[in-house]
Design a protein around this motif. Structure first.
Motif, PDB file in Angstrom:
ATOM      1  N   ASP A 105       0.827  -1.128   0.196  1.00 30.15           N
ATOM      2  CA  ASP A 105       0.014   0.109   0.183  1.00 30.15           C
ATOM      3  C   ASP A 105       1.255   1.026  -0.110  1.00 30.15           C
ATOM      4  N   GLU A 106       0.648   2.004   0.989  1.00 30.67           N
ATOM      5  CA  GLU A 106       1.530   3.387   0.868  1.00 30.67           C
ATOM      6  C   GLU A 106       2.800   2.989   1.319  1.00 30.67           C
ATOM      7  N   THR A 163       3.140   5.751   6.554  1.00 30.18           N
ATOM      8  CA  THR A 163       2.633   6.168   7.317  1.00 30.18           C
ATOM      9  C   THR A 163       2.447   4.609   8.678  1.00 30.18           C
TER      10      THR A 163
END
Length: 209
Positions: A105-106, A163
């Motif tokens: 994902d991020e 994050t």
């Protein structure tokens, strides 16, 4: 246990006053995994190592997790490192170097490693949460310190983005697995020679070249 099919295999049984750890690793496997350490998040990460590194991995551990996960986490890392070193032997015929950048994902994490016989860790994860479930995020670094010191790996870990703490750590383990897979695979052009201009790569704990 009993899932090992690898020719290059390491077996370590490590017993202390704090833990009892049994590790078997097969370098030429297909990602078969049987892991139970008593630390659920560590089990999840070890499954990533097995699946993406195509390592056959058997690990059982009991420890003083009623205190915390530190001793079990570290001692599993020590035994995994020792088993890797044992399975690699004199490193004859391997590619030796590996690198991978894994997204989740991020999160984006880069791992570069060298099966050099010279233990070194450069660790660059910035994990926002103090805990991932019940797992202390500081233990991620301690696991890799233990692996590196007992396997003779030179290991660089860099977080390029991320994050979410779970995503960051899982991307790290996936990148480590794929980089390790690249490094330990047999190089057909090497013709069984040791991949060093010095002609020798000692196992961890011996004289380094």
């Amino acid at each position: 246990m009993g899932i090992m099919t690898s020719l290059r295999q390491g077996d370590v049984h490590r017993v202390t006053a704090e833990t009892d750890v049994l590790v078997r690793v097969g370098l030429d496997g297909c990602g078969q995994c049987n892991v139970s350490t008593g630390v659920a998040f560590l089990d999840h990460m070890l499954h990533q190592l097995s699946s993406h590194g195509l390592l056959d991995l058997e690990i059982t551990a009991t420890g003083d997790t009623h205190i915390d996960d530190h001793h079990t986490n570290e001692d599993v890392g020590i035994a995994v490192g020792q088993a890797l070193s044992q399975a690699l032997g004199d490193r004859r015929g391997i590619h030796r170097f590996g690198h991978f950048v894994a997204p989740l994902d991020e999160a984006l994490v880069q791992v570069v490693l060298d099966c050099s016989g010279r233990p070194h860790l450069s660790y660059g994860l910035q994990i926002p949460a103090e805990r991932i479930g019940s797992y202390d995020s500081e233990l991620v670094k301690e696991f890799f310190v233990a692996v590196v010191n007992n396997s003779g790996l030179t290991l660089h870990i860099r977080q390029l983005a991320g994050t979410n703490s779970h995503h960051i750590v899982e991307a790290c383990f996936k990148a480590f697995a794929r980089a390790l897979r690249m490094a330990i695979e047999i190089d057909p052009r090497r013709a069984g020679a040791v991949p060093s201009s010095k002609g020798v790569l000692e196992q961890a704990g011996g004289q380094k070249s």
